[in-house]
Scaffold this motif. Structure first.
Motif, PDB file in Angstrom:
ATOM      1  N   PRO A   2      49.315  29.804 -20.592  1.00  0.00           N
ATOM      2  CA  PRO A   2      48.936  29.060 -19.638  1.00  0.00           C
ATOM      3  C   PRO A   2      47.130  29.486 -18.982  1.00  0.00           C
ATOM      4  N   ASP A   3      46.883  28.758 -18.553  1.00  0.00           N
ATOM      5  CA  ASP A   3      45.393  28.453 -18.023  1.00  0.00           C
ATOM      6  C   ASP A   3      44.467  29.948 -16.447  1.00  0.00           C
ATOM      7  N   THR A   4      44.083  30.713 -17.694  1.00  0.00           N
ATOM      8  CA  THR A   4      44.105  32.091 -16.920  1.00  0.00           C
ATOM      9  C   THR A   4      43.201  33.056 -16.846  1.00  0.00           C
ATOM     10  N   ARG A   5      42.831  33.370 -16.128  1.00  0.00           N
ATOM     11  CA  ARG A   5      41.945  35.153 -16.007  1.00  0.00           C
ATOM     12  C   ARG A   5      42.680  35.817 -15.383  1.00  0.00           C
ATOM     13  N   VAL A   6      42.247  36.585 -16.082  1.00  0.00           N
ATOM     14  CA  VAL A   6      43.051  38.096 -16.404  1.00  0.00           C
ATOM     15  C   VAL A   6      42.376  39.203 -15.976  1.00  0.00           C
ATOM     16  N   LEU A   7      42.858  40.084 -14.465  1.00  0.00           N
ATOM     17  CA  LEU A   7      42.279  40.870 -13.987  1.00  0.00           C
ATOM     18  C   LEU A   7      42.525  42.068 -14.786  1.00  0.00           C
ATOM     19  N   VAL A   8      41.897  42.897 -16.005  1.00  0.00           N
ATOM     20  CA  VAL A   8      42.449  44.343 -16.125  1.00  0.00           C
ATOM     21  C   VAL A   8      41.960  45.268 -14.971  1.00  0.00           C
ATOM     22  N   ALA A   9      43.022  45.989 -14.497  1.00  0.00           N
ATOM     23  CA  ALA A   9      42.842  47.320 -13.925  1.00  0.00           C
ATOM     24  C   ALA A   9      42.891  48.391 -15.018  1.00  0.00           C
ATOM     25  N   GLY A  10      42.193  49.544 -14.978  1.00  0.00           N
ATOM     26  CA  GLY A  10      42.104  50.062 -15.612  1.00  0.00           C
ATOM     27  C   GLY A  10      42.338  50.458 -16.679  1.00  0.00           C
ATOM     28  N   ALA A  11      41.110  49.233 -16.819  1.00  0.00           N
ATOM     29  CA  ALA A  11      40.067  48.906 -18.204  1.00  0.00           C
ATOM     30  C   ALA A  11      39.130  50.289 -18.748  1.00  0.00           C
ATOM     31  N   THR A  12      39.355  50.979 -18.309  1.00  0.00           N
ATOM     32  CA  THR A  12      38.580  51.962 -19.536  1.00  0.00           C
ATOM     33  C   THR A  12      39.627  52.990 -20.471  1.00  0.00           C
ATOM     34  N   SER A  36      34.619  53.334 -12.787  1.00  0.00           N
ATOM     35  CA  SER A  36      33.437  53.995 -13.613  1.00  0.00           C
ATOM     36  C   SER A  36      32.099  52.819 -14.477  1.00  0.00           C
ATOM     37  N   ALA A  37      30.556  52.203 -14.218  1.00  0.00           N
ATOM     38  CA  ALA A  37      30.329  50.915 -14.577  1.00  0.00           C
ATOM     39  C   ALA A  37      29.997  51.460 -16.408  1.00  0.00           C
ATOM     40  N   GLU A  38      29.483  53.188 -15.803  1.00  0.00           N
ATOM     41  CA  GLU A  38      28.760  53.051 -17.378  1.00  0.00           C
ATOM     42  C   GLU A  38      29.851  53.160 -18.606  1.00  0.00           C
ATOM     43  N   LYS A  39      31.435  53.508 -18.016  1.00  0.00           N
ATOM     44  CA  LYS A  39      32.180  52.991 -19.147  1.00  0.00           C
ATOM     45  C   LYS A  39      32.836  52.087 -19.351  1.00  0.00           C
ATOM     46  N   LEU A  40      32.594  51.063 -18.563  1.00  0.00           N
ATOM     47  CA  LEU A  40      33.137  50.011 -18.630  1.00  0.00           C
ATOM     48  C   LEU A  40      32.177  48.591 -19.551  1.00  0.00           C
ATOM     49  N   ALA A  53      35.006  49.159  -9.240  1.00  0.00           N
ATOM     50  CA  ALA A  53      35.283  49.611  -8.028  1.00  0.00           C
ATOM     51  C   ALA A  53      36.799  50.568  -7.576  1.00  0.00           C
ATOM     52  N   ASN A  54      36.260  51.141  -6.996  1.00  0.00           N
ATOM     53  CA  ASN A  54      37.917  52.293  -6.476  1.00  0.00           C
ATOM     54  C   ASN A  54      39.509  51.128  -5.919  1.00  0.00           C
ATOM     55  N   LEU A  55      40.024  51.289  -6.345  1.00  0.00           N
ATOM     56  CA  LEU A  55      41.271  50.173  -6.007  1.00  0.00           C
ATOM     57  C   LEU A  55      41.807  51.123  -4.557  1.00  0.00           C
ATOM     58  N   LEU A  56      40.892  51.930  -3.865  1.00  0.00           N
ATOM     59  CA  LEU A  56      41.531  52.408  -2.726  1.00  0.00           C
ATOM     60  C   LEU A  56      40.598  51.782  -2.043  1.00  0.00           C
ATOM     61  N   ASP A  57      39.673  51.325  -1.996  1.00  0.00           N
ATOM     62  CA  ASP A  57      38.804  50.257  -1.335  1.00  0.00           C
ATOM     63  C   ASP A  57      39.067  49.187  -1.267  1.00  0.00           C
ATOM     64  N   LEU A  58      39.819  48.370  -0.089  1.00  0.00           N
ATOM     65  CA  LEU A  58      40.236  47.327  -0.573  1.00  0.00           C
ATOM     66  C   LEU A  58      39.586  45.771  -0.330  1.00  0.00           C
ATOM     67  N   PRO A  59      38.809  45.851   0.073  1.00  0.00           N
ATOM     68  CA  PRO A  59      37.529  44.718   0.551  1.00  0.00           C
ATOM     69  C   PRO A  59      36.879  44.362  -1.253  1.00  0.00           C
ATOM     70  N   LYS A  60      36.297  45.485  -1.604  1.00  0.00           N
ATOM     71  CA  LYS A  60      35.709  45.735  -2.879  1.00  0.00           C
ATOM     72  C   LYS A  60      37.843  45.013  -4.049  1.00  0.00           C
ATOM     73  N   VAL A  61      38.309  45.490  -4.165  1.00  0.00           N
ATOM     74  CA  VAL A  61      39.577  44.915  -4.860  1.00  0.00           C
ATOM     75  C   VAL A  61      39.669  43.622  -3.737  1.00  0.00           C
ATOM     76  N   THR A  62      39.680  42.993  -2.967  1.00  0.00           N
ATOM     77  CA  THR A  62      39.767  42.100  -2.682  1.00  0.00           C
ATOM     78  C   THR A  62      39.189  40.834  -3.635  1.00  0.00           C
TER      79      THR A  62
END
Length: 297
Positions: A2-12, A36-40, A53-62
């Motif tokens: 499928p045509d896709t861009r995948v968000l991997v949450a918990g990527a570190t 963590s930007a450093e770990k990314l 971003a922290n998943l508890l921050d809804l605007p950033k997650v959006t």
């Protein structure tokens, strides 16, 4: 595919990182999300778009979900306690992730749970996975619950091998005779990548494992032979593991969680004779415990 861009949450994390690297290698565009930007940074160097971003921050997650067609979440706070306990953080994090996914038109979310999950689990990190599965289903998002068996990387590398190396003995929960199915983190990542590349897998629970149904005693023996251990074993009684968690939890939530995990392993039969069904379906050839141990150094 499928045509896709995948968000991997918990990527570190261990599994999230493996999934991200495999998707990059397969030519799938990914956005890697972690706190963590450093770990990314290594994933950014490998070609991923990264979002700290922290998943508890809804605007950033959006914002992180905009332009994404699929999400793979391995997010967990297994070592958290107090204000960061998984029971206090993980469900809210996934509520935000689902809300963001709905609001940005994400077509599918894959959540890595565990095989055999129920709402009545005594281990909190298992129980919270049921709550997360439930909220994802109720969100109305097309979904896949990827449910692996026990990670051999965790049991061998983090639980069994360290005591053999440092103390010359192994810690065994209960009598060590209960059967568990083991799967490597790398193989679970391969299952996830195969599912990402198929748009026909929706609203399913996908149980995955490997060819090794082993008792803890059997696995310890393999590791002892590989590392030259002396065969000494400390068996932790089931009765003790039943009593200790509520006593230990007020002082050390993580220690109580680990004791509960040991109790679960000592009292549950988790063999998986049907592992090959989904291995064949998705074209994955999981490694055996024997082959995994043979590669240990």
């Amino acid at each position: 595919m499928p045509d896709t861009r995948v968000l991997v949450a918990g990527a570190t994390g261990q599994l999230g990182g493996a999934i991200a690297r495999k998707l990059i290698a397969a030519g799938v565009p990914i956005r890697a999300l972690a706190r963590s930007a450093e770990k990314l940074a290594p994933l950014k160097d490998a070609g991923a778009e990264v979002v700290a971003a922290n998943l508890l921050d809804l605007p950033k997650v959006t914002d992180a979900c905009r332009g994404v067609t699929q999400i793979v979440s391995t997010v967990n706070n297994n070592m958290g306690q107090g204000a960061t306990s998984p029971m206090k953080v993980d469900v809210s994090a996934h509520q935000n992730l689902c809300a963001a996914a709905r609001n940005t038109g994400v077509k599918r979310i894959m959540y890595v749970s565990f095989r055999g999950v129920t709402s009545g689990e005594t281990v909190d990190i298992f129980r919270v996975k049921w709550y997360i599965e439930d909220l994802i289903r109720r969100s109305g998002l097309p979904h896949v619950m990827l449910r692996p068996s026990a990670f051999m990387d965790v049991w061998i590398d983090m639980i069994i091998a360290p005591d053999i190396r440092k103390k010359g003995r192994a810690t065994v929960f209960g009598d060590g005779t209960r059967m568990m199915n083991y799967v490597a983190v790398d193989d679970v990542a391969e299952y996830a990548v195969k599912i990402v590349q198929r748009d026909d897998v929706k609203n399913e629970n996908v149980d995955v494992g490997g060819p090794s149904d082993k008792s803890l005693n059997d696995v310890v023996s393999l590791v002892e032979r590989r590392l030259g251990g002396g065969g000494k074993r400390r068996h932790v009684p089931v009765a003790l593991m039943s009593l200790l968690p509520p006593i230990v939890r007020p002082f050390n939530e993580v220690a109580a969680r680990m004791i509960s995990l040991g109790h679960y392993a000592a009292t549950h039969q988790s063999a998986f004779p049907g592992w090959k069904t989904n291995a064949d379906r998705f074209g994955v050839r999981p490694i055996t415990v024997e082959d995994y141990v043979a590669k240990m150094k």
